[in-house]
Design a protein around this motif. Structure first.
Motif, PDB file in Angstrom:
ATOM      1  N   LYS A 158     -11.866   1.541 -12.284  1.00 34.60           N
ATOM      2  CA  LYS A 158     -12.561   2.207 -10.923  1.00 34.60           C
ATOM      3  C   LYS A 158     -11.683   2.850 -10.207  1.00 34.60           C
ATOM      4  CE  LYS A 158     -15.993   0.090  -8.097  1.00 34.60           C
ATOM      5  NZ  LYS A 158     -16.696  -1.368  -7.086  1.00 34.60           N
ATOM      6  N   ILE A 159     -10.103   2.852 -10.109  1.00 36.98           N
ATOM      7  CA  ILE A 159     -10.016   2.484  -8.645  1.00 36.98           C
ATOM      8  C   ILE A 159      -8.575   3.653  -9.133  1.00 36.98           C
ATOM      9  CG2 ILE A 159     -10.486   0.870  -7.186  1.00 36.98           C
ATOM     10  CD1 ILE A 159      -7.864  -0.705  -7.637  1.00 36.98           C
TER      11      ILE A 159
ATOM     12  N   LEU B 281      -0.134   3.607 -16.119  1.00 35.54           N
ATOM     13  CA  LEU B 281      -0.529   2.182 -16.012  1.00 35.54           C
ATOM     14  C   LEU B 281      -0.419   1.305 -16.413  1.00 35.54           C
ATOM     15  CD1 LEU B 281      -0.760   1.033 -13.050  1.00 35.54           C
ATOM     16  CD2 LEU B 281      -3.425   1.564 -13.302  1.00 35.54           C
ATOM     17  N   PHE B 282       0.096   0.412 -16.604  1.00 36.49           N
ATOM     18  CA  PHE B 282       0.354  -1.101 -18.021  1.00 36.49           C
ATOM     19  C   PHE B 282      -0.535  -2.251 -17.540  1.00 36.49           C
ATOM     20  CE2 PHE B 282       3.126   1.805 -18.711  1.00 36.49           C
ATOM     21  CZ  PHE B 282       3.331   1.996 -20.285  1.00 36.49           C
ATOM     22  N   VAL B 283      -2.016  -2.495 -17.292  1.00 33.17           N
ATOM     23  CA  VAL B 283      -2.398  -3.491 -16.712  1.00 33.17           C
ATOM     24  C   VAL B 283      -2.660  -4.445 -17.368  1.00 33.17           C
ATOM     25  CG1 VAL B 283      -3.703  -2.208 -14.427  1.00 33.17           C
ATOM     26  CG2 VAL B 283      -4.866  -2.292 -16.799  1.00 33.17           C
ATOM     27  N   ASP B 284      -2.634  -6.116 -17.037  1.00 32.79           N
ATOM     28  CA  ASP B 284      -3.526  -6.920 -18.011  1.00 32.79           C
ATOM     29  C   ASP B 284      -5.204  -7.116 -18.009  1.00 32.79           C
ATOM     30  OD1 ASP B 284      -4.077  -8.649 -15.887  1.00 32.79           O
ATOM     31  OD2 ASP B 284      -2.024  -9.260 -16.046  1.00 32.79           O
TER      32      ASP B 284
ATOM     33  N   SER C 114       0.805  -1.764  -0.418  1.00 32.85           N
ATOM     34  CA  SER C 114       0.455  -0.188   0.026  1.00 32.85           C
ATOM     35  C   SER C 114       1.280   1.438   0.108  1.00 32.85           C
ATOM     36  CB  SER C 114      -0.817   0.158   1.209  1.00 32.85           C
ATOM     37  OG  SER C 114      -0.320   0.436   2.318  1.00 32.85           O
ATOM     38  N   SER C 115       2.636   0.938   0.441  1.00 31.02           N
ATOM     39  CA  SER C 115       2.658   2.383   0.786  1.00 31.02           C
ATOM     40  C   SER C 115       4.180   2.267  -0.963  1.00 31.02           C
ATOM     41  CB  SER C 115       3.658   2.546   1.481  1.00 31.02           C
ATOM     42  OG  SER C 115       4.396   1.463   2.192  1.00 31.02           O
TER      43      SER C 115
ATOM     44  N   ASN D  83      -3.133   4.976  -6.813  1.00 28.15           N
ATOM     45  CA  ASN D  83      -4.739   4.280  -6.310  1.00 28.15           C
ATOM     46  C   ASN D  83      -4.701   3.113  -6.950  1.00 28.15           C
ATOM     47  OD1 ASN D  83      -5.999   4.181  -3.781  1.00 28.15           O
ATOM     48  ND2 ASN D  83      -7.803   4.556  -5.215  1.00 28.15           N
ATOM     49  N   PHE D  84      -3.410   2.541  -7.738  1.00 26.72           N
ATOM     50  CA  PHE D  84      -4.187   0.884  -7.980  1.00 26.72           C
ATOM     51  C   PHE D  84      -3.679  -0.022  -7.028  1.00 26.72           C
ATOM     52  CE2 PHE D  84      -3.306  -2.897 -10.664  1.00 26.72           C
ATOM     53  CZ  PHE D  84      -4.364  -3.670 -11.040  1.00 26.72           C
ATOM     54  N   SER D  85      -4.636  -1.028  -6.786  1.00 26.99           N
ATOM     55  CA  SER D  85      -4.200  -1.926  -5.569  1.00 26.99           C
ATOM     56  C   SER D  85      -4.160  -3.578  -6.433  1.00 26.99           C
ATOM     57  CB  SER D  85      -4.606  -1.892  -4.360  1.00 26.99           C
ATOM     58  OG  SER D  85      -6.376  -2.629  -5.205  1.00 26.99           O
ATOM     59  N   GLY D  86      -4.174  -3.690  -7.562  1.00 26.18           N
ATOM     60  CA  GLY D  86      -4.306  -4.700  -7.960  1.00 26.18           C
ATOM     61  C   GLY D  86      -2.730  -5.568  -8.004  1.00 26.18           C
TER      62      GLY D  86
END
Length: 143
Positions: A73-74, A61-64, A34-35, A43-46
């Motif tokens: 959403k977040i 931000l790169f996401v699969d 989280s830090s 704020n991405f926590s995946g």
């Protein structure tokens, strides 16, 4: 360390046409905490996602495919979300956006296999976070 302070710090160490891989995990954990700079700035926590920041403070931000909806959403509204396609890797995504030999700053504790992969395309430079950026406050490491 808050978001504004982190962005100011990263902008101060980058030059034009340089990007910095945001630290998303540390030597003890294979996933985000989280830090972490990635979590604080996006704020991405995946559990799977990477981000870079450039000199102007733009964050990508790169996401699969598993995290396309969650990221929408977040994630903070000022973060650009790059939705990777099925079987597309973070490295492949970076190569689509940034030209060969772009300076890429990576954390000193990056895995050797990742370092070698990035170094095959980018001009890789290692950086060490200031102590107050590098701390993982999620757990008591003495336990």
């Amino acid at each position: 360390m808050n978001k504004a302070s982190q962005i100011k710090f990263y902008k101060s160490i980058l030059k034009d046409n340089e990007i910095l891989l945001l630290k998303s995990s540390d030597s003890f954990f294979g996933c985000h905490y989280s830090s972490s700079p990635l979590n604080v700035l996006t704020n991405f926590s995946g559990t799977s996602g990477e981000a870079v920041i450039d000199k102007s403070g733009n964050i990508k931000l790169f996401v699969d495919t598993r995290y396309h909806l969650l990221a929408d959403k977040i994630t903070n509204k000022d973060v650009q979300i790059y939705k990777m396609q099925l079987a597309e890797t973070f490295f492949d995504s970076l190569k689509k956006i940034y030209k060969k030999n772009t300076v890429l700053h990576v954390p000193c504790d990056i895995l050797l296999k990742d370092y070698l992969k990035y170094d095959s395309y980018f001009d890789v430079r290692k950086y060490t976070l200031k102590d107050n950026f590098a701390k993982n406050n999620d757990i008591n490491l003495k336990n």
